[in-house]
Design a protein around this motif. Structure first.
Motif, PDB file in Angstrom:
ATOM      1  N   GLY A 157     -71.647  30.445 -27.212  1.00 45.25           N
ATOM      2  CA  GLY A 157     -72.180  31.145 -26.056  1.00 45.25           C
ATOM      3  C   GLY A 157     -72.957  32.391 -26.411  1.00 45.25           C
ATOM      4  N   LEU A 158     -73.579  32.389 -27.599  1.00 47.35           N
ATOM      5  CA  LEU A 158     -74.310  33.565 -28.058  1.00 47.35           C
ATOM      6  C   LEU A 158     -75.701  33.649 -27.438  1.00 47.35           C
ATOM      7  CD1 LEU A 158     -73.546  33.667 -31.891  1.00 47.35           C
ATOM      8  CD2 LEU A 158     -72.166  34.500 -29.981  1.00 47.35           C
ATOM      9  N   GLU A 159     -76.209  34.863 -27.396  1.00 47.69           N
ATOM     10  CA  GLU A 159     -77.588  35.089 -26.976  1.00 47.69           C
ATOM     11  C   GLU A 159     -78.545  34.499 -28.015  1.00 47.69           C
ATOM     12  OE1 GLU A 159     -77.834  39.308 -26.845  1.00 47.69           O
ATOM     13  OE2 GLU A 159     -76.615  39.518 -25.027  1.00 47.69           O
ATOM     14  N   GLU A 160     -79.730  34.112 -27.569  1.00 48.56           N
ATOM     15  CA  GLU A 160     -80.744  33.603 -28.484  1.00 48.56           C
ATOM     16  C   GLU A 160     -81.236  34.708 -29.423  1.00 48.56           C
ATOM     17  OE1 GLU A 160     -82.079  30.662 -29.002  1.00 48.56           O
ATOM     18  OE2 GLU A 160     -81.114  29.496 -27.407  1.00 48.56           O
ATOM     19  N   GLU A 161     -81.468  35.867 -28.874  1.00 47.24           N
ATOM     20  CA  GLU A 161     -82.028  36.976 -29.649  1.00 47.24           C
ATOM     21  C   GLU A 161     -81.022  37.490 -30.662  1.00 47.24           C
ATOM     22  OE1 GLU A 161     -84.973  39.647 -30.803  1.00 47.24           O
ATOM     23  OE2 GLU A 161     -85.114  38.042 -29.306  1.00 47.24           O
TER      24      GLU A 161
END
Length: 401
Positions: A157-161
């Motif tokens: 569930g990590l951010e793309e950036e």
């Protein structure tokens, strides 16, 4: 005293297992350690080493006598402050270890993996189709790194950036298990930035609501773990869940690029994908070593290691011990490799190993559908790490179906 009453003499070696030439090719030292005796004193670091399967397996399985809580690296947390808060899984023992382990075992359990299987299979096919636009490419960057970095951060569930922080963060964490050498020095100036991003990703607010990370925070809401423990459990996923899988996939691709008969065997029976992954983990052992610390004076095969003594277990050496394995230096899909210690053993055995197997199965199945032959197209290059056996580059050439 008769000759039979003479106590055994502990063998000793002055070779540094963390020297660059040894890290580049640890197999000769591993053989020397196994042949020297069941316990070998390493003068370079003042620790006892175990390289035979029997003793490595026994020590990894006995957390009461050989603790992880004092650090699984050379540093002794009884005497030194760790560079970051210790892992609640890797660097903790019961009872502190129990609740985080139970939560992560559920989060990464069969139900979650069933939900990911189809999506990861499709992602693997899409990546393979993209990579195979060329018949020559670097298997490390194009496949071994690209696929885990494509699917695992999404699952957490990590951010793309900012995902470029993951590999160097994990690389430094595993380097830090060794001595403070040039490899640690190389990562030290950059680790604060990597750690800041990783730690930020572990907060409830930064995680997607349907991933592994959110499930860990939900466990905290239920009281299964505390709110203070939740981000450290998420961090454990990000530390151990990327680099180790990347290097295991690298080992797998190297094995098939150098063993064409085994690739033909896999293509004839794609159901061997999981056996192939475990055999590659046994054969190359992406995690080469871990330390334990004695909780009392303990005798191992006639050698007494004092309370608080550091023991270096050579997982890679145990996985090629001819006392345990027939023809151990061969990569062989007819072998049952399930007893290998490449994922550890006992209560600290890698909790995410089934995730790694699913990643490997997905990628390998997609490759087997499209690739008839795979071979090295140039000399592969090792990436040195104090704990991990890794490839930095692996030029390959393929012939597609």
């Amino acid at each position: 005293m008769t000759e039979t009453d003479t106590p055994p003499v502990t063998a000793s070696l002055d070779t540094d297992p963390f020297a660059p030439d040894v890290l580049a090719n640890p197999l000769p030292l591993q053989a020397r350690l196994r042949d020297a005796g069941p316990v070998v004193y390493l003068e370079s670091h003042g620790v006892h080493a175990l390289a035979r399967y029997e003793h490595v397996h026994a020590v990894l399985s006995d957390w009461q006598t050989f603790q992880s809580a004092a650090g699984v690296g050379l540093a002794n947390f009884r005497e030194e402050k760790p560079w970051r808060p210790p892992s609640l899984l890797l660097e903790a023992d019961p009872p502190l270890h129990d609740a985080p382990r139970a939560v992560l075992s559920r989060v990464l359990g069969p139900r979650a993996l069933r939900g990911l299987r189809q999506a990861w299979a499709e992602d693997a096919r899409a990546l393979v189709d993209q990579v195979l636009r060329d018949t020559e490419f670097d298997a490390v960057t194009a496949l071994a790194q690209a696929f885990p970095l494509r699917v695992f951060p999404d699952a957490v569930g990590l951010e793309e950036e900012g995902r470029h922080h993951l590999l160097p963060y994990g690389d430094h964490a595993f380097n830090a298990f060794g001595p403070p050498n040039a490899l640690v020095d190389k990562g030290a100036p950059h680790i604060a930035g990597h750690a800041e991003w990783v730690n930020g990703q572990c907060t409830r607010e930064r995680l997607a609501p349907d991933g592994f990370g959110a499930a860990i925070w939900a466990a905290a809401d239920r009281g299964d773990v505390t709110a203070e423990q939740a981000p450290l459990i998420v961090r454990s996923l990000l530390t151990a869940g990327v680099d180790t899988t990347v290097h295991a996939l690298g080992a797998l691709l190297y094995a098939f690029a150098t063993h064409p008969e085994q690739w033909r065997r896999l293509r004839a029976d794609p159901g061997l994908a999981r056996v192939a992954f475990d055999e590659a983990v046994r054969w190359e052992s992406p995690v080469q070593t871990f330390f334990r610390t004695t909780t009392r004076d303990v005798e191992i095969a006639g050698t007494t290691v004092p309370d608080g003594g550091k023991i270096l277990t050579f997982l890679g050496a145990a996985n090629r011990d001819p006392r345990r394995w027939d023809d151990p230096d061969s990569f062989d899909l007819t072998r049952d490799p399930s007893a290998h210690v490449g994922f550890g053993m006992g209560i600290h055995q890698c909790v995410g190993q089934h995730v790694a197997r699913l990643e490997a199965e997905s990628l390998l199945t997609a490759l087997a559908e499209r690739v008839e032959e795979i071979e090295l197209a140039g000399a592969p290059r090792r990436h040195l790490n104090n704990t991990l056996r890794a490839w930095g580059s692996m030029p390959v050439r393929v012939r597609t179906v």
